[in-house]
Structure formats: structure tokens, C-alpha cells
Design a protein around this motif. Structure first.
Motif, PDB file in Angstrom:
ATOM      1  N   GLU A 233       0.841  -1.094  -0.065  1.00 42.82           N
ATOM      2  CA  GLU A 233       0.129   0.016   0.110  1.00 42.82           C
ATOM      3  C   GLU A 233       0.915   1.124  -0.142  1.00 42.82           C
ATOM      4  O   GLU A 233       0.639   2.291  -0.625  1.00 42.82           O
ATOM      5  CB  GLU A 233      -0.770  -0.151   1.220  1.00 42.82           C
TER       6      GLU A 233
ATOM      7  N   LYS B  78       0.142   1.703  -6.351  1.00 41.65           N
ATOM      8  CA  LYS B  78      -0.075   1.364  -7.483  1.00 41.65           C
ATOM      9  C   LYS B  78      -0.924   2.199  -8.518  1.00 41.65           C
ATOM     10  O   LYS B  78      -1.931   2.751  -8.331  1.00 41.65           O
ATOM     11  CB  LYS B  78      -0.931   0.065  -7.345  1.00 41.65           C
ATOM     12  N   CYS B  79      -0.146   2.305  -9.827  1.00 38.54           N
ATOM     13  CA  CYS B  79      -0.752   3.209 -10.846  1.00 38.54           C
ATOM     14  C   CYS B  79      -1.783   1.940 -11.414  1.00 38.54           C
ATOM     15  O   CYS B  79      -1.544   1.032 -11.963  1.00 38.54           O
ATOM     16  CB  CYS B  79       0.401   3.521 -11.854  1.00 38.54           C
ATOM     17  N   THR B  80      -3.254   2.565 -11.739  1.00 43.90           N
ATOM     18  CA  THR B  80      -4.078   2.007 -12.263  1.00 43.90           C
ATOM     19  C   THR B  80      -4.264   2.275 -13.820  1.00 43.90           C
ATOM     20  O   THR B  80      -5.278   1.900 -14.406  1.00 43.90           O
ATOM     21  CB  THR B  80      -5.258   1.915 -11.340  1.00 43.90           C
ATOM     22  N   CYS B  81      -3.397   3.113 -14.361  1.00 42.38           N
ATOM     23  CA  CYS B  81      -3.640   3.900 -15.567  1.00 42.38           C
ATOM     24  C   CYS B  81      -3.423   2.622 -16.538  1.00 42.38           C
ATOM     25  O   CYS B  81      -2.468   1.753 -16.436  1.00 42.38           O
ATOM     26  CB  CYS B  81      -2.737   4.889 -15.888  1.00 42.38           C
ATOM     27  N   PRO B  82      -3.872   2.631 -17.924  1.00 38.91           N
ATOM     28  CA  PRO B  82      -3.858   1.897 -18.898  1.00 38.91           C
ATOM     29  C   PRO B  82      -2.432   1.932 -19.334  1.00 38.91           C
ATOM     30  O   PRO B  82      -1.552   3.059 -19.312  1.00 38.91           O
ATOM     31  CB  PRO B  82      -4.851   2.315 -20.120  1.00 38.91           C
ATOM     32  N   SER B  83      -1.644   1.013 -19.734  1.00 39.29           N
ATOM     33  CA  SER B  83      -0.432   0.578 -20.107  1.00 39.29           C
ATOM     34  C   SER B  83       0.037   1.517 -21.327  1.00 39.29           C
ATOM     35  O   SER B  83       1.250   2.053 -21.463  1.00 39.29           O
ATOM     36  CB  SER B  83      -0.053  -0.680 -20.265  1.00 39.29           C
TER      37      SER B  83
ATOM     38  N   CYS C 146       1.118   8.991 -15.838  1.00 36.58           N
ATOM     39  CA  CYS C 146      -0.164   8.510 -14.854  1.00 36.58           C
ATOM     40  C   CYS C 146      -1.076   9.785 -14.672  1.00 36.58           C
ATOM     41  O   CYS C 146      -0.746  11.023 -14.712  1.00 36.58           O
ATOM     42  CB  CYS C 146       0.759   8.313 -13.611  1.00 36.58           C
TER      43      CYS C 146
ATOM     44  N   CYS D 163      -4.265   8.757 -12.746  1.00 40.58           N
ATOM     45  CA  CYS D 163      -5.061   8.337 -12.047  1.00 40.58           C
ATOM     46  C   CYS D 163      -4.422   8.733 -10.468  1.00 40.58           C
ATOM     47  O   CYS D 163      -5.346   8.563  -9.453  1.00 40.58           O
ATOM     48  CB  CYS D 163      -5.196   6.701 -11.835  1.00 40.58           C
TER      49      CYS D 163
ATOM     50  N   ALA E 221      -2.119   8.276  -8.483  1.00 38.20           N
ATOM     51  CA  ALA E 221      -1.689   7.276  -7.600  1.00 38.20           C
ATOM     52  C   ALA E 221      -0.434   7.893  -6.919  1.00 38.20           C
ATOM     53  O   ALA E 221       0.423   8.412  -7.499  1.00 38.20           O
ATOM     54  CB  ALA E 221      -1.062   5.935  -8.229  1.00 38.20           C
TER      55      ALA E 221
ATOM     56  N   THR F   3       2.875   7.356  -4.127  1.00 35.33           N
ATOM     57  CA  THR F   3       3.908   6.331  -3.751  1.00 35.33           C
ATOM     58  C   THR F   3       4.790   7.047  -2.547  1.00 35.33           C
ATOM     59  O   THR F   3       4.991   7.991  -2.724  1.00 35.33           O
ATOM     60  CB  THR F   3       4.944   5.689  -4.768  1.00 35.33           C
TER      61      THR F   3
END
Length: 309
Positions: A255, A259-264, A269, A271, A273, A275
Motif C-alpha cells: 500500500e 499502484k498506478c491503475t492507468c492503462p499501459s 499517470c 490516476c 496514484a 507512492t
């Protein structure tokens, strides 16, 4: 004072911390100072070590062992309170933190504390002797269901229900006062043919100790607090001995990493995210074969390292 047990994965921890001579480091589970002495040896007079332990007797032993070092601060408290501890010391962030979870080698050496299933001693198991809850209270007053659940969850003992049932039957006639009484009950609860994986009382003693000292429930939050207390490039090294501990540490690290949840196929980025750093150990470090042969405590140990950005 006795120091029969070697600190687990000592070299791996020292390397993992990447110690700076003028840095501030925390040993959140000081015990008998097995790890602490190697940290403080690497510090200059400008560096500082903060040793935290719930056990006043362990801190006293550490003070004797580290008497020549003047840059050590000893704190009788729980590492779960790390933010409050640093606030009281007027420190915002530190360069590294080490947690060696579970019962310390110092406590194992002190047989009269009731952590060991060897010999005959009072059922205590408190890391902090000022607290009220003891192993004796857990064993004699928890319900059969509560005991079975604790022994199964914290000890991963498949005969937990039978052990809990026999404990409750025994205490109807007599209060269970000593470790030997409890060991005898456990041994009679497990078929002889199944008593081939170490001492039969090992898992149950571990489970009761975890319950007495509340070792699992706050751990996830403690890991996140430790990361918050690190300076950029600061390292957090945590040794676990139990799957529940390891899972809490692993999940907290994941956590914190974010974690980036964007399409590759997106170039950057979107989204949002965030870190806090990176996980240095993709898989946990385990003790070398040589150490496992020399120090049985290291067999179940796992070391995970996180670095703050």
C-alpha cells in the motif's frame, strides 16, 4: 546477563539499513541489544541510536551492554507508539528503523518469564510486566471458543479445538499456574504420531504470547507509521516469524508503494496514484542455511525492507 541467542539475520539487517555514520536510527525491539550493538558501532559521535522496548529488564541489560556508547537513548515503550515517541524526543524523521518482531532472545533466556515451554515456570508471557493481561489469565479465563480461535489463528495449530477443550476441562478442577501444567495438557491433546514437528507446545505457546502482547492487530498501522517517520532514502527493516506478521508487513509495504491503475498505453499517470517509496525485497530475505543450522530461531524468519522516496 545472558546472551545465548544470536540476533537473527544480523548482517542482512545491517546491510539493509545502509547506515550513515551521522544518522539517527531506531531499534524498535531492542531486546538484549544484539542488533543495536552493531548499529551503534557504525555511528559517529554525531549519530544517534534510539532503542525502544516494552521490557524494562531487557532495556536494563542493553544499557549494561552498550555502556561505552553515549549516543544511545533508551525508551521503555511499545514500537506501536513510534510517532508519539519521536514527538516527545523532538525528532521529526529518522534515517532507519529496525523491528525484530516476536519474543526476543533476551526473554527466551529469562526462563522465569514463562515464554519458554521448557522447564516449569509461572504462566506470564508479558513483554511489558506493567500490563495486566498475562498468559495465566488467558489460559484460565478465556472461553473454550476464544482459546480455540486464538490457538488456531495465531499458532496455526490444527489440534486447537482439542487443546482448548482439555484446557477448560483441567481448569474446572484446578487453576493452571505453570508452563509445565500447560505443556502437559497440550501434549495429551495431540496424538503421539503427530508430534514430530518440533515441540508439541510450540504453536500454542506462540499463540498465547501473541494474544497476551497484542502483537498482530496493530502491526499494519505500525508499519505505515514507521514509513511516515523515515527521511527520504530512509530504510525500514522488519523481521517476522509468523505468517500473519509477514502478511501484515507485506500488505503495508504494497500500500505504501502505491499502484498506478492507468492503462499501459498512456504516456504518464493520470490516476493520481501516490507512492511513499519502494520495496527493496521483492521476495523476503531468509536466513542462510548455516545460520538456520546454528540458530533454530532463524528458520521461520523473513526480512522485508522498504525505502522511502
Amino acid at each position: 546477563m545472558k546472551f545465548e541467542h544470536k540476533p537473527v539475520m544480523l548482517q542482512e539487517c545491517i546491510e539493509g539499513l545502509q547506515i550513515k555514520s551521522n544518522g539517527i536510527y531506531i531499534d524498535g525491539t531492542m531486546g538484549g541489544a544484539g542488533h543495536s550493538i552493531e548499529i551503534v558501532k557504525r555511528l559517529s559521535s554525531d549519530g544517534r541510536l534510539i532503542g525502544i522496548d516494552r521490557d524494562e529488564e531487557a532495556l536494563k541489560a542493553s544499557k549494561e551492554r552498550l555502556a561505552e556508547y553515549k549516543n544511545v537513548t533508551y525508551i521503555h515503550d511499545n514500537h506501536d507508539n513510534i510517532k508519539e515517541i519521536l514527538q516527545k524526543l523532538g525528532i521529526n524523521q529518522v534515517d532507519g528503523i529496525l523491528l525484530d518482531l516476536g519474543v526476543s532472545s533476551y526473554q527466551l533466556d529469562e526462563r522465569n518469564r514463562g515464554f519458554s515451554y521448557l522447564g516449569e515456570n509461572e504462566l506470564d508471557m508479558r513483554m511489558d510486566k506493567s500490563q495486566d493481561l498475562t498468559a495465566k489469565r488467558v489460559v484460565n479465563y478465556y472461553s473454550e471458543k476464544e482459546l480455540a480461535n486464538i490457538i488456531y489463528e495465531y499458532g496455526e495449530e490444527r489440534f486447537s479445538r482439542q487443546i482448548a477443550k482439555n484446557i477448560c476441562n483441567y481448569r474446572k478442577e484446578k487453576t493452571i499456574n505453570t508452563t509445565k501444567e500447560l505443556v502437559d495438557i497440550i501434549e495429551k491433546s495431540i496424538p503421539k504420531s503427530k508430534q514430530n514437528d518440533g515441540h508439541p507446545a510450540k504453536r500454542t505457546f506462540q499463540a498465547i504470547r501473541i494474544e497476551v502482547n497484542n502483537e498482530i492487530k496493530p502491526l499494519y498501522t505500525t508499519v505505515k507509521d514507521c514509513i511516515d517517520c523515515l527521511k527520504p532514502q530512509g530504510r525500514l527493516c522488519i523481521i517476522t516469524f509468523h505468517s500473519l506478521e509477514d502478511r501484515a508487513v507485506k500488505n503495508a509495504y504494497i500500500e505504501a508503494k502505491g499502484k498506478c491503475t492507468c492503462p499501459s498505453d498512456l504516456p504518464y499517470c493520470v490516476c493520481g496514484a501516490k507512492t511513499l517509496g519502494k520495496i527493496i525485497t521483492k521476495k523476503p530475505i531468509i536466513a542462510t542455511k548455516e545460520e538456520q543450522e546454528e540458530n533454530s530461531r532463524s528458520k521461520s524468519a523473513k526480512l522485508r525492507i522498504f525505502e522511502k522516496i
